[in-house]
Design an enzyme around this catalytic site. Sequence first.
Site, PDB file in Angstrom:
ATOM      1  N   THR A   1     -14.876 -34.181  59.578  1.00 23.34           N
ATOM      2  CA  THR A   1     -16.219 -33.839  59.088  1.00 23.34           C
ATOM      3  C   THR A   1     -17.005 -35.097  58.758  1.00 23.34           C
ATOM      4  O   THR A   1     -18.189 -35.216  59.090  1.00 23.34           O
ATOM      5  CB  THR A   1     -16.095 -32.982  57.804  1.00 23.34           C
ATOM      6  OG1 THR A   1     -15.282 -31.864  58.099  1.00 23.34           O
ATOM      7  CG2 THR A   1     -17.455 -32.536  57.300  1.00 23.34           C
TER       8      THR A   1
ATOM      9  N   ASP B   1      -4.892 -31.856  52.438  1.00 20.76           N
ATOM     10  CA  ASP B   1      -3.954 -32.856  52.974  1.00 20.76           C
ATOM     11  C   ASP B   1      -4.002 -34.190  52.208  1.00 20.76           C
ATOM     12  O   ASP B   1      -3.091 -34.996  52.325  1.00 20.76           O
ATOM     13  CB  ASP B   1      -4.252 -33.126  54.452  1.00 20.76           C
ATOM     14  CG  ASP B   1      -4.219 -31.856  55.288  1.00 20.76           C
ATOM     15  OD1 ASP B   1      -3.570 -30.881  54.862  1.00 20.76           O
ATOM     16  OD2 ASP B   1      -4.844 -31.836  56.359  1.00 20.76           O
TER      17      ASP B   1
ATOM     18  N   ARG C   1      22.465 -20.871  48.446  1.00 21.17           N
ATOM     19  CA  ARG C   1      21.798 -21.126  49.725  1.00 21.17           C
ATOM     20  C   ARG C   1      20.996 -22.426  49.699  1.00 21.17           C
ATOM     21  O   ARG C   1      20.638 -22.935  48.629  1.00 21.17           O
ATOM     22  CB  ARG C   1      20.792 -20.002  50.023  1.00 21.17           C
ATOM     23  CG  ARG C   1      21.428 -18.758  50.568  1.00 21.17           C
ATOM     24  CD  ARG C   1      20.387 -17.674  50.734  1.00 21.17           C
ATOM     25  NE  ARG C   1      20.965 -16.528  51.407  1.00 21.17           N
ATOM     26  CZ  ARG C   1      20.420 -15.318  51.419  1.00 21.17           C
ATOM     27  NH1 ARG C   1      19.287 -15.092  50.796  1.00 21.17           N
ATOM     28  NH2 ARG C   1      21.012 -14.331  52.063  1.00 21.17           N
TER      29      ARG C   1
ATOM     30  N   ARG D   1      17.675 -20.742  54.518  1.00 26.38           N
ATOM     31  CA  ARG D   1      16.506 -19.892  54.782  1.00 26.38           C
ATOM     32  C   ARG D   1      15.255 -20.751  54.712  1.00 26.38           C
ATOM     33  O   ARG D   1      15.205 -21.707  53.938  1.00 26.38           O
ATOM     34  CB  ARG D   1      16.386 -18.793  53.722  1.00 26.38           C
ATOM     35  CG  ARG D   1      17.532 -17.798  53.711  1.00 26.38           C
ATOM     36  CD  ARG D   1      17.358 -16.780  54.842  1.00 26.38           C
ATOM     37  NE  ARG D   1      18.301 -15.693  54.714  1.00 26.38           N
ATOM     38  CZ  ARG D   1      19.533 -15.667  55.193  1.00 26.38           C
ATOM     39  NH1 ARG D   1      19.999 -16.736  55.827  1.00 26.38           N
ATOM     40  NH2 ARG D   1      20.309 -14.615  55.044  1.00 26.38           N
TER      41      ARG D   1
HETATM   42  O1  F6P Z   1      -6.257 -29.842  57.306  1.00 30.26           O
HETATM   43  C1  F6P Z   1      -6.004 -28.752  56.478  1.00 30.26           C
HETATM   44  C2  F6P Z   1      -4.995 -27.828  57.083  1.00 30.26           C
HETATM   45  O2  F6P Z   1      -4.744 -26.767  56.178  1.00 30.26           O
HETATM   46  C3  F6P Z   1      -3.696 -28.508  57.494  1.00 30.26           C
HETATM   47  O3  F6P Z   1      -2.856 -28.771  56.405  1.00 30.26           O
HETATM   48  C4  F6P Z   1      -3.165 -27.508  58.509  1.00 30.26           C
HETATM   49  O4  F6P Z   1      -2.294 -28.126  59.432  1.00 30.26           O
HETATM   50  C5  F6P Z   1      -4.416 -27.057  59.188  1.00 30.26           C
HETATM   51  O5  F6P Z   1      -5.480 -27.276  58.286  1.00 30.26           O
HETATM   52  C6  F6P Z   1      -4.425 -25.616  59.613  1.00 30.26           C
HETATM   53  O6  F6P Z   1      -5.606 -25.408  60.325  1.00 30.26           O
HETATM   54  P1  F6P Z   1      -6.222 -23.971  60.667  1.00 30.26           P
HETATM   55  O7  F6P Z   1      -6.989 -23.501  59.467  1.00 30.26           O
HETATM   56  O8  F6P Z   1      -7.148 -24.259  61.798  1.00 30.26           O
HETATM   57  O9  F6P Z   1      -5.104 -23.062  61.015  1.00 30.26           O
END
Ligand code: F6P
Length: 380
Positions: free
Chosen positions: A119, A141, A176, A283
Site C-alpha cells: 500500500t 505482520d 500430544r 495435531r
Molecule cells: O499480510 C497480512 C496477511 O494476513 C498475512 O499474514 C497473510 O499471509 C495474508 O495477509 C493473507 O491474505 P488474504 O487476506 O489475501 O488471504
Amino acid sequence: MIKKVAILANGGDVSGLNAVIRAIKKTAEVNGIECYGYIDGYRGLVNNNYIRLDGNPKASGILQKGGAIIGSSTNAIVFHYKVENPDGTIEYKDLSDQCVQNVKDAGFDCVFTLGGDSTQKGARDLFIKGINVIGVPKTIDNDVACTDVTFGYNTAVSVATEAIDRLHTTAETHDRIMVLEVMGRSAGWIALESAIAGGADVALIPEIPYDINKAAEAIKKRIAVGKRFSVVVVSEGAFPKGGEATSHAAEGIDDKAGISIKYGGEGQRVAKMLQELTGLEARCTILGYMQRGGTPTAYDRVLSTKYGAKAMELAMEGKFGVLTVLKNGKLDYVNLEEVVGNNKELGAVQGGTENSNVRNVTMDNDLVKTALDIGICLGK
Ligand code: F6P
C-alpha cells in the site's frame, strides 16, 4: 491551510483500522476540516467512490470495532488495475492518472493511506504523480520498514497467545504435540512474540530456515524429563533448510495482480514430521483470520489513535509523502521513500518483492535472544 481530506484502507484488515479512521476524523473535526473515506481503498479511488465521515453518526462508536467501516481493497493496484471489458475479456490498465484527476476533482488536500508495504509503495508512486499522501503503517505482520510497530500487530499477537494457552492444556491432557500455525508472510514477528508470551517450546520462523531434527530433539528432551507434551508455533512462511514454505496459488487471483501465492500448510507439514520423529501424536491448528478480526487490544487502540492524530497533524503542517512511525517508542514520521525506496519502479505490480524494504526479524533482536536464553528451540 488544508480544508478537505480523505482516508483509504488497503490490504488485509487488522484490528485497529477503525480506531485510526476515528482518530483522523476526530482530529479533523476539532480543526474544522472535512473528512471523507474512500470505499474499499484504492478501488474507491479509481471509482471516485467516497463518503463523508465528519459529523456522520455511522462513523461514531467505532473505536473498539474490528474491520473498517469504509472497507479495504486487496489486489487493487491502480497502476495495474484489473478491468473487465464489455465483451468479458480482462485487461490490466494503468489508471493512476484517473486517480490523480479524481483526487483533484474532489478537492482533497491529502489522502491518508492505511496499509502495509504494498500500500505504501502505491502511495509513494501516487505522491510522485502529484497526490499529497500520508501513510499509516498497518499490518498484523509487523513488517513495514522504519517503524518499531504497525497497528494490528499487538492484537494478532494477543490472539495467538490466547490460542497457545488453550493448546497447552489440551496438549498436556493428551500427551500430544500441538502445532499452531500463525500468519506473518515472510516475517516471523507474530510467531516469535506469541511463542514467548504463551510459553511455547519451539518456534519456527522464516528468518531461520529450520532443521526439523533440532525441533524433535528439543521435544525428546522434554519427554526425557517427564514432559510428554509440547507446544510448537510455526510461522506460515517458515521453511526447512534447503526447502521452501508450503504455499498454494490463491483461486481467482490473477498472477498479474502479483499476489497469487498464499502461504498456508507449513504447520501441518511440521506436525507430521514431528510425530514421526518423536513418537508423540501431533495435531495442527491453523489460527488464520482470527488474528485479524474483532476488537483491538488497548495497546492497538492507543497506537492507532496516536498514528491517526499524528497523520492529521502532519497534514496540517503540510508534510506529505511521509509515513507515521514509532521510532524507539516515540511518535515520528519518515519519508515514504525510506520505507519503500528499494522498489524504485513506478507502478510496480506490488511492494512485497525482493526489492521491497520489508522489515524482518534480525538475529540481534531482543526477542531472538530472549527466546534462546529461556530455551525455546528456534529450529537450529
Ligand atoms: O499480510 C497480512 C496477511 O494476513 C498475512 O499474514 C497473510 O499471509 C495474508 O495477509 C493473507 O491474505 P488474504 O487476506 O489475501 O488471504
